[in-house]
Design a protein around this motif. Structure first.
Motif, PDB file in Angstrom:
ATOM      1  N   LEU A 255       0.826  -1.199   0.000  1.00  0.00           N
ATOM      2  CA  LEU A 255       0.000   0.000   0.000  1.00  0.00           C
ATOM      3  C   LEU A 255       0.860   1.249   0.000  1.00  0.00           C
ATOM      4  CD1 LEU A 255      -2.894   1.187   0.277  1.00  0.00           C
ATOM      5  CD2 LEU A 255      -2.453   1.241   2.721  1.00  0.00           C
ATOM      6  N   LYS A 256       1.938   1.248   0.772  1.00  0.00           N
ATOM      7  CA  LYS A 256       2.828   2.410   0.823  1.00  0.00           C
ATOM      8  C   LYS A 256       3.514   2.636  -0.514  1.00  0.00           C
ATOM      9  CE  LYS A 256       3.770   2.141   5.748  1.00  0.00           C
ATOM     10  NZ  LYS A 256       4.772   1.919   6.787  1.00  0.00           N
ATOM     11  N   ILE A 257       3.958   1.553  -1.153  1.00  0.00           N
ATOM     12  CA  ILE A 257       4.609   1.679  -2.464  1.00  0.00           C
ATOM     13  C   ILE A 257       3.620   2.197  -3.500  1.00  0.00           C
ATOM     14  CG2 ILE A 257       5.671   0.366  -4.342  1.00  0.00           C
ATOM     15  CD1 ILE A 257       6.895  -1.444  -2.181  1.00  0.00           C
ATOM     16  N   ARG A 258       2.427   1.665  -3.490  1.00  0.00           N
ATOM     17  CA  ARG A 258       1.397   2.080  -4.439  1.00  0.00           C
ATOM     18  C   ARG A 258       1.052   3.556  -4.243  1.00  0.00           C
ATOM     19  NH1 ARG A 258      -2.954  -1.073  -2.945  1.00  0.00           N
ATOM     20  NH2 ARG A 258      -1.843  -2.830  -3.824  1.00  0.00           N
ATOM     21  N   MET A 259       0.969   3.987  -2.978  1.00  0.00           N
ATOM     22  CA  MET A 259       0.646   5.382  -2.696  1.00  0.00           C
ATOM     23  C   MET A 259       1.751   6.316  -3.164  1.00  0.00           C
ATOM     24  SD  MET A 259      -1.644   7.235  -1.652  1.00  0.00           S
ATOM     25  CE  MET A 259      -2.675   7.356  -0.252  1.00  0.00           C
ATOM     26  N   THR A 260       2.997   5.952  -2.964  1.00  0.00           N
ATOM     27  CA  THR A 260       4.100   6.808  -3.429  1.00  0.00           C
ATOM     28  C   THR A 260       4.128   6.886  -4.944  1.00  0.00           C
ATOM     29  OG1 THR A 260       5.633   4.950  -3.238  1.00  0.00           O
ATOM     30  CG2 THR A 260       5.546   6.479  -1.395  1.00  0.00           C
TER      31      THR A 260
ATOM     32  N   ILE B 262       3.310  10.145  -9.800  1.00  0.00           N
ATOM     33  CA  ILE B 262       2.665  10.314 -11.111  1.00  0.00           C
ATOM     34  C   ILE B 262       1.833  11.600 -11.125  1.00  0.00           C
ATOM     35  CG2 ILE B 262       0.897   9.360 -12.644  1.00  0.00           C
ATOM     36  CD1 ILE B 262       2.012   6.591 -11.956  1.00  0.00           C
ATOM     37  N   LEU B 263       1.084  11.847 -10.059  1.00  0.00           N
ATOM     38  CA  LEU B 263       0.268  13.062 -10.010  1.00  0.00           C
ATOM     39  C   LEU B 263       1.130  14.326  -9.992  1.00  0.00           C
ATOM     40  CD1 LEU B 263      -2.575  12.011  -7.562  1.00  0.00           C
ATOM     41  CD2 LEU B 263      -2.732  12.356 -10.021  1.00  0.00           C
ATOM     42  N   VAL B 264       2.264  14.285  -9.294  1.00  0.00           N
ATOM     43  CA  VAL B 264       3.165  15.442  -9.272  1.00  0.00           C
ATOM     44  C   VAL B 264       3.747  15.680 -10.663  1.00  0.00           C
ATOM     45  CG1 VAL B 264       5.390  16.249  -8.398  1.00  0.00           C
ATOM     46  CG2 VAL B 264       3.699  15.359  -6.823  1.00  0.00           C
ATOM     47  N   LEU B 265       4.141  14.618 -11.345  1.00  0.00           N
ATOM     48  CA  LEU B 265       4.681  14.764 -12.700  1.00  0.00           C
ATOM     49  C   LEU B 265       3.632  15.313 -13.665  1.00  0.00           C
ATOM     50  CD1 LEU B 265       6.895  11.571 -12.993  1.00  0.00           C
ATOM     51  CD2 LEU B 265       7.646  13.949 -12.719  1.00  0.00           C
ATOM     52  N   ILE B 266       2.406  14.856 -13.547  1.00  0.00           N
ATOM     53  CA  ILE B 266       1.325  15.383 -14.391  1.00  0.00           C
ATOM     54  C   ILE B 266       1.111  16.869 -14.104  1.00  0.00           C
ATOM     55  CG2 ILE B 266      -1.175  15.293 -14.784  1.00  0.00           C
ATOM     56  CD1 ILE B 266      -0.974  12.259 -14.459  1.00  0.00           C
ATOM     57  N   PHE B 267       1.143  17.239 -12.818  1.00  0.00           N
ATOM     58  CA  PHE B 267       0.984  18.646 -12.459  1.00  0.00           C
ATOM     59  C   PHE B 267       2.111  19.492 -13.023  1.00  0.00           C
ATOM     60  CE2 PHE B 267       2.033  22.058  -9.434  1.00  0.00           C
ATOM     61  CZ  PHE B 267       0.894  22.827  -9.589  1.00  0.00           C
TER      62      PHE B 267
END
Length: 99
Positions: free
Chosen positions: A70-75, A80-85
């Motif tokens: 879960l921790k790996i998936r969350m990171t 990915i969201l930061v890169l998209i931003f």
């Protein structure tokens, strides 16, 4: 008060004791009580209010071991969201390199 009662026809509330025909209580509790299934596993249910209580529950949550996957998936999702931003705002990476 008797005259007012006759005019408005307001009476006492009547209780109705409902007992289901096929319900047999063997210590399982009230079947009509609405309680989420996983409340006994959640740490955020019935927490004390205030900054100190919220801080203590947050520290307790950090101390508990979580699922590694879960921790790996969350990171990965956060990266990915930061890169998209950064792509959307047209961020230039060249500011970090010396010319």
């Amino acid at each position: 008060m008797g005259i007012l009662r006759k005019i408005t026809r307001i009476g006492k509330n009547r209780k109705f004791e409902y007992k289901p025909r096929f319900y047999d209580d063997k210590g399982k509790g009230n079947p009509y009580k609405i309680e989420p299934k996983f409340d006994k596993f959640r740490s955020t249910v019935n927490t004390p209010r205030g900054i100190k209580g919220k801080l203590n529950t947050a520290i307790d949550d950090i101390k508990t071991e979580g699922d590694r996957n879960l921790k790996i998936r969350m990171t990965v999702i956060i990266v990915i969201l930061v890169l998209i931003f950064l792509y959307i705002i047209d961020f230039d990476i060249s500011i970090f390199y010396k010319s």
